[in-house]
Design an enzyme around this catalytic site. Structure first.
Site, PDB file in Angstrom:
ATOM      1  N   PHE A  85      24.942  35.109  41.208  1.00  0.00           N
ATOM      2  CA  PHE A  85      27.058  35.118  42.043  1.00  0.00           C
ATOM      3  C   PHE A  85      25.815  37.006  42.278  1.00  0.00           C
ATOM      4  CE2 PHE A  85      30.914  33.855  40.352  1.00  0.00           C
ATOM      5  CZ  PHE A  85      30.280  32.614  39.773  1.00  0.00           C
ATOM      6  N   GLN A 128      41.405  43.083  43.451  1.00  0.00           N
ATOM      7  CA  GLN A 128      39.846  41.904  44.346  1.00  0.00           C
ATOM      8  C   GLN A 128      40.632  40.892  45.236  1.00  0.00           C
ATOM      9  OE1 GLN A 128      37.139  39.661  41.926  1.00  0.00           O
ATOM     10  NE2 GLN A 128      36.385  41.370  42.997  1.00  0.00           N
ATOM     11  N   HIS A 182      38.491  38.040  46.915  1.00  0.00           N
ATOM     12  CA  HIS A 182      37.895  37.446  47.050  1.00  0.00           C
ATOM     13  C   HIS A 182      37.298  36.584  48.917  1.00  0.00           C
ATOM     14  CE1 HIS A 182      34.713  33.590  45.831  1.00  0.00           C
ATOM     15  NE2 HIS A 182      34.789  34.290  44.705  1.00  0.00           N
ATOM     16  N   LEU A 205      40.437  29.163  46.169  1.00  0.00           N
ATOM     17  CA  LEU A 205      39.390  29.001  45.754  1.00  0.00           C
ATOM     18  C   LEU A 205      38.511  28.846  45.918  1.00  0.00           C
ATOM     19  CD1 LEU A 205      37.928  32.521  44.576  1.00  0.00           C
ATOM     20  CD2 LEU A 205      37.904  31.404  42.641  1.00  0.00           C
ATOM     21  N   GLU A 249      32.733  31.640  43.798  1.00  0.00           N
ATOM     22  CA  GLU A 249      30.953  32.690  44.488  1.00  0.00           C
ATOM     23  C   GLU A 249      30.014  31.606  43.708  1.00  0.00           C
ATOM     24  OE1 GLU A 249      31.878  36.583  44.201  1.00  0.00           O
ATOM     25  OE2 GLU A 249      29.658  36.815  42.739  1.00  0.00           O
ATOM     26  N   ARG A 307      32.438  41.476  46.417  1.00  0.00           N
ATOM     27  CA  ARG A 307      33.285  40.846  46.396  1.00  0.00           C
ATOM     28  C   ARG A 307      33.517  41.701  47.558  1.00  0.00           C
ATOM     29  NH1 ARG A 307      35.359  36.672  41.770  1.00  0.00           N
ATOM     30  NH2 ARG A 307      34.017  35.823  41.904  1.00  0.00           N
ATOM     31  N   HIS A 343      42.315  38.294  44.569  1.00  0.00           N
ATOM     32  CA  HIS A 343      41.790  37.296  43.487  1.00  0.00           C
ATOM     33  C   HIS A 343      42.438  37.417  42.209  1.00  0.00           C
ATOM     34  CE1 HIS A 343      38.887  34.121  41.885  1.00  0.00           C
ATOM     35  NE2 HIS A 343      38.103  35.442  41.107  1.00  0.00           N
ATOM     36  N   GLU A 374      42.661  39.799  31.805  1.00  0.00           N
ATOM     37  CA  GLU A 374      43.432  39.711  33.181  1.00  0.00           C
ATOM     38  C   GLU A 374      44.238  41.596  33.339  1.00  0.00           C
ATOM     39  OE1 GLU A 374      43.178  37.459  36.437  1.00  0.00           O
ATOM     40  OE2 GLU A 374      43.899  38.768  37.690  1.00  0.00           O
ATOM     41  N   ARG A 387      35.476  43.930  40.201  1.00  0.00           N
ATOM     42  CA  ARG A 387      35.171  43.068  39.614  1.00  0.00           C
ATOM     43  C   ARG A 387      33.767  41.973  39.926  1.00  0.00           C
ATOM     44  NH1 ARG A 387      35.113  38.056  37.615  1.00  0.00           N
ATOM     45  NH2 ARG A 387      37.102  37.550  38.919  1.00  0.00           N
ATOM     46  N   LEU A 411      35.386  35.982  32.877  1.00  0.00           N
ATOM     47  CA  LEU A 411      35.887  35.230  31.965  1.00  0.00           C
ATOM     48  C   LEU A 411      34.870  35.971  30.845  1.00  0.00           C
ATOM     49  CD1 LEU A 411      35.199  31.725  33.244  1.00  0.00           C
ATOM     50  CD2 LEU A 411      36.879  32.723  32.440  1.00  0.00           C
TER      51      LEU A 411
HETATM   52  C1  LIG Z   1      40.679  30.398  40.848  1.00  0.00           C
HETATM   53  C2  LIG Z   1      40.451  31.358  39.915  1.00  0.00           C
HETATM   54  C3  LIG Z   1      38.999  31.659  39.208  1.00  0.00           C
HETATM   55  C4  LIG Z   1      38.720  31.494  38.891  1.00  0.00           C
HETATM   56  N1  LIG Z   1      37.109  32.011  38.333  1.00  0.00           N
HETATM   57  C5  LIG Z   1      36.050  32.518  37.855  1.00  0.00           C
HETATM   58  C6  LIG Z   1      35.356  32.774  37.103  1.00  0.00           C
HETATM   59  O1  LIG Z   1      34.057  31.894  37.542  1.00  0.00           O
HETATM   60  N2  LIG Z   1      34.505  33.823  35.949  1.00  0.00           N
HETATM   61  C7  LIG Z   1      35.176  34.879  36.012  1.00  0.00           C
HETATM   62  O2  LIG Z   1      34.520  35.311  35.190  1.00  0.00           O
HETATM   63  N3  LIG Z   1      36.822  34.479  36.249  1.00  0.00           N
HETATM   64  C8  LIG Z   1      37.212  33.956  37.102  1.00  0.00           C
HETATM   65  N4  LIG Z   1      38.367  34.294  37.118  1.00  0.00           N
HETATM   66  C9  LIG Z   1      38.964  35.408  36.642  1.00  0.00           C
HETATM   67  C10 LIG Z   1      39.105  34.143  35.822  1.00  0.00           C
HETATM   68  O3  LIG Z   1      40.103  33.322  35.432  1.00  0.00           O
HETATM   69  C11 LIG Z   1      40.878  35.083  35.546  1.00  0.00           C
HETATM   70  O4  LIG Z   1      40.706  36.779  34.776  1.00  0.00           O
HETATM   71  C12 LIG Z   1      40.933  35.031  33.688  1.00  0.00           C
HETATM   72  O5  LIG Z   1      41.718  33.428  33.359  1.00  0.00           O
HETATM   73  C13 LIG Z   1      42.188  35.829  33.467  1.00  0.00           C
HETATM   74  O6  LIG Z   1      42.697  35.058  31.862  1.00  0.00           O
HETATM   75  P1  LIG Z   1      44.387  35.690  30.953  1.00  0.00           P
HETATM   76  O7  LIG Z   1      43.372  35.312  29.598  1.00  0.00           O
HETATM   77  O8  LIG Z   1      44.183  37.524  31.309  1.00  0.00           O
HETATM   78  O9  LIG Z   1      44.999  34.934  31.387  1.00  0.00           O
HETATM   79  P2  LIG Z   1      45.539  33.823  31.905  1.00  0.00           P
HETATM   80  O10 LIG Z   1      44.841  32.537  31.317  1.00  0.00           O
HETATM   81  O11 LIG Z   1      46.038  33.743  33.858  1.00  0.00           O
HETATM   82  O12 LIG Z   1      46.297  33.022  31.269  1.00  0.00           O
HETATM   83  C14 LIG Z   1      48.495  33.943  31.145  1.00  0.00           C
HETATM   84  C15 LIG Z   1      48.245  33.374  30.609  1.00  0.00           C
HETATM   85  O13 LIG Z   1      49.747  33.750  30.132  1.00  0.00           O
HETATM   86  C16 LIG Z   1      51.399  33.456  29.631  1.00  0.00           C
HETATM   87  N5  LIG Z   1      52.308  34.010  30.299  1.00  0.00           N
HETATM   88  C17 LIG Z   1      52.068  34.964  31.203  1.00  0.00           C
HETATM   89  N6  LIG Z   1      53.352  36.041  31.614  1.00  0.00           N
HETATM   90  C18 LIG Z   1      54.323  35.130  30.085  1.00  0.00           C
HETATM   91  C19 LIG Z   1      55.118  35.173  29.545  1.00  0.00           C
HETATM   92  N7  LIG Z   1      56.417  36.755  30.378  1.00  0.00           N
HETATM   93  N8  LIG Z   1      55.687  35.094  28.533  1.00  0.00           N
HETATM   94  C20 LIG Z   1      54.726  33.803  28.207  1.00  0.00           C
HETATM   95  N9  LIG Z   1      54.004  33.578  28.564  1.00  0.00           N
HETATM   96  C21 LIG Z   1      53.326  34.179  29.917  1.00  0.00           C
HETATM   97  C22 LIG Z   1      50.485  32.317  30.718  1.00  0.00           C
HETATM   98  O14 LIG Z   1      51.154  30.896  30.573  1.00  0.00           O
HETATM   99  C23 LIG Z   1      49.185  32.168  30.632  1.00  0.00           C
HETATM  100  O15 LIG Z   1      49.432  31.843  29.441  1.00  0.00           O
HETATM  101  C24 LIG Z   1      38.820  32.723  38.197  1.00  0.00           C
HETATM  102  C25 LIG Z   1      40.239  33.176  38.164  1.00  0.00           C
HETATM  103  C26 LIG Z   1      40.498  32.155  39.157  1.00  0.00           C
HETATM  104  C27 LIG Z   1      42.059  32.204  39.843  1.00  0.00           C
END
Ligand SMILES: Cc1cc2nc3c(=O)[nH]c(=O)nc-3n(C[C@H](O)[C@H](O)[C@H](O)COP(=O)(O)OP(=O)(O)OC[C@H]3O[C@@H](n4cnc5c(N)ncnc54)[C@H](O)[C@@H]3O)c2cc1C
Length: 575
Positions: A115, A235, A237, A247, A250, A281, A347, A378, A389, A395
């Site tokens: 990566f 960021q 991507h 997306l 990578e 990136r 991203h 995040e 990042r 993850l």
């Molecule tokens: C397409 C894509 C591919 C990616 N691939 C990778 C990868 O391969 N490797 C890697 O390390 N990272 C990757 N990332 C980055 C990583 O996936 C994210 O940064 C990460 O999943 C964010 O996780 P989180 O738990 O912070 O929140 P999220 O998974 O974004 O979840 C947010 C949660 O908050 C809830 N929420 C938001 N606002 C409210 C509200 N007002 N009230 C109640 N609930 C709310 C939502 O319903 C959801 O449950 C990728 C990101 C994207 C977009």
């Protein structure tokens, strides 16, 4: 309706769920999510999760730590990055034991792939460090953690949207949430709240993020008095599908994919001679745009090609399955035979709610904890990603720091009782909803949103300079004024998207302002923040974290916090 739980977690992505698991069966925990739990954006994560397991070739956590610091352009806090890199192998084996179906090597070990920015021996050559399940890594981890939460009796409130945090005498003691199906307001009373609401890609016109990534938690915590850290670092991507931003992981370059310009040249060889298409990136996004500016976009347009054709059908279909189908469905190209048209797409937010290494939200540069308030994932800024990042470190951040926040909240909630709630905690939100419902002004939500997304994309994305940033700030402030006048056409109480769009737009505008102000003040180029009028990194003046605090009607208060440097002094960042 009122509810009482020891801990309320807002967000059911990997950060929220990993924290919930750590709270154990002896802490009454509720998880709120505005979408059904397993539809969180974490489920869209494709390429992998980083850990120096050394399953495919020699690797060490010290190398992972160094790469992350260098990748962050020396803005990441090195104590936190050490925790991330050291704890990574444990975090992966824990997932393995929970049943996450990782791809395997021939000997049956967890398979790993290359990566961007991950190297061996402090930058000598790329190393295979990303553990993966084809290109559905986030999906399988999210589903597994969710099952573990159900087994532990964690209560889920799906399709409940947090509107505000309840703060009484300086303590966070719950949240007010809106139930999407009924329009009813609920008060959740708790000893502590974890904000784990994910990113805010929807600030920009082109993004890889889900529709739900509207930065609610960051904006709500900001308005409740928690400072936001390093928000100007956004960021892009390098490989979003042309025009759509969806997306292409990578992992495609990790498996050997190559970026090519209009001449068919592998241009990354010129910019990053050692690790080429696996440079970080921020660099690759800039290089793509430089090629386009130099007239090397495909057919003179603003995209380049991601070429996988030499990888062969088997690799593409077995290791890059999902993104292959995205390319077929959304770009109409078959990656086995033709290159994929790509351009940079918003991203990830490196910045977020400032926390310490235990997930406690901090109120100032002395790291004073904000009682009862925690953040992870995040939406938080620990800061392990600094100014940029590295792929597959997000993850990992969710699991490592989600767990630590859970552990800390468990201790906290077992040591204190419930703080009493203020009288009528939902009143301000109810009044706001009533006002929106009664307004007939005709100021359009989609119009304000698209103007914000356009100006942020044009002036505050990969390349920035003072005039553009000033113009963007002016426009965002005008849009915030107009936002005061918006009204809702749907007057119903059941799944009123119109109302929720209005509320989310308010969050996006607040964050757009914070990003732009931070970017305007930071007169240097570092990581994802490239100022064309200040092209050099300036460690003497700017080796510090931007902190932004809400001050009501006045301009936000911006102050700075030193970077934690333990082992690696800033060096020139060459790849
Ligand atoms: C397409 C894509 C591919 C990616 N691939 C990778 C990868 O391969 N490797 C890697 O390390 N990272 C990757 N990332 C980055 C990583 O996936 C994210 O940064 C990460 O999943 C964010 O996780 P989180 O738990 O912070 O929140 P999220 O998974 O974004 O979840 C947010 C949660 O908050 C809830 N929420 C938001 N606002 C409210 C509200 N007002 N009230 C109640 N609930 C709310 C939502 O319903 C959801 O449950 C990728 C990101 C994207 C977009």
């Amino acid at each position: 309706m009122n509810h009482q739980h020891d801990i309320v977690i807002v967000g059911s992505g990997l950060a929220g769920l990993r924290a919930a698991i750590e709270l154990g069966v002896d802490t009454k925990t509720a998880v709120l999510s505005k979408v059904f739990a397993t539809r969180s954006h974490s489920g869209a994560a494709q390429g992998g999760i980083g850990a120096a397991l050394g399953n495919e070739e020699e690797d060490k956590w010290e190398w992972h730590m160094f790469d992350t610091i260098k990748g962050s352009d020396y803005l990441g806090d090195q104590d936190a990055i050490e925790i991330l890199a050291r704890d990574a192998p444990r975090a992966i084996y824990e997932l393995e034991h929970m049943g996450v179906p990782f791809n395997r090597t021939k000997e049956g070990k967890i398979a790993q792939r290359a990566f961007g920015g991950h190297t061996r021996e402090f930058g000598q050559a790329p190393v295979k460090r990303a553990c993966y399940a084809a290109t559905r890594t986030g999906r399988v981890i999210l589903d597994t953690l969710w099952e573990k939460c159900l087994q532990r009796g964690i209560e889920f409130y799906d399709e409940f949207q947090m509107l505000s945090l309840i703060i009484e005498k300086g303590h966070c003691c719950g949240v007010v949430a809106y139930e999407l199906a009924t329009g009813e307001l609920h008060v959740f009373h708790s000893k502590a709240v974890l904000v784990a609401t994910g990113g805010a890609g929807k600030i920009f016109k082109t993004t890889s993020n889900a529709f739900a990534s509207t930065g609610d938690g960051m904006a709500i915590a900001y308005r409740a008095g928690a400072p936001l850290e390093d928000m100007e670092f956004v960021q892009f991507h390098p490989t979003g599908i042309y025009k759509l931003g969806i997306l292409i992981s990578e992992a495609a370059r990790g498996e050997g994919g190559i970026l090519r310009n209009a001449q068919g040249d592998r241009f990354m060889e010129r910019y990053a001679p050692v690790i080429k298409d696996l440079a970080p990136r921020d660099m690759i996004s800039r290089c793509i745009l430089q090629e386009i500016r130099a007239g090397q976009g495909i057919d003179g347009k603003d995209y380049v090609h991601l070429d996988l054709t030499h990888l062969g059908k088997e690799v593409i279909e077995s290791k890059l399955a999902e993104i292959t189908s995205f390319a077929r469905t959304y770009a109409g190209v078959d990656p086995i035979k033709e290159p994929i048209p790509v351009q940079p797409t918003c991203h990830y937010m490196m910045g977020g709610i400032a926390t310490d290494n235990e997930g406690r939200v901090i109120a100032d540069e002395q790291r004073t904890p904000f009682p009862g308030l925690y953040a992870a994932g995040e939406c938080a800024c620990v800061s392990v990603h600094g100014a940029n990042r590295l792929g597959c470190n997000a993850l990992l951040d969710l699991l490592v720091f989600g767990r630590r926040a859970g552990r800390e909240m468990r201790k906290y909630s077992h040591s204190i009782g419930f703080q009493s709630l203020p009288p009528n905690p939902a009143k301000a939100d109810q009044d706001r909803i009533d006002a929106l419902m009664q307004n007939h002004s005709g100021v359009s939500i989609p119009e304000i949103r698209s103007q914000m997304q356009e100006v942020m994309m044009d002036n505050v994305s990969v390349f920035r300079e003072a005039n553009g940033l000033e113009a963007a700030l002016k426009e965002v402030m005008q849009l915030k004024q107009r936002y005061q006048q918006i009204g809702i056409t749907d007057k119903g109480r059941c799944f009123n998207r119109d109302l929720l769009d209005a509320i989310e737009l308010g969050h996006l505008l607040d964050l757009a302002e914070v990003i732009t102000r931070g970017a305007l003040l930071r007169q240097e180029s570092r990581g994802a923040h490239t100022r064309e009028d200040y092209p050099e990194r300036d460690d003497e003046r700017w080796l510090s974290h931007t902190m932004c605090r809400f001050t009501g009607d006045k301009e936000p208060d911006i102050f700075y916090k030193p970077v934690v440097i333990t082992e690696h002094q800033p060096q020139e960042r060459k790849y």
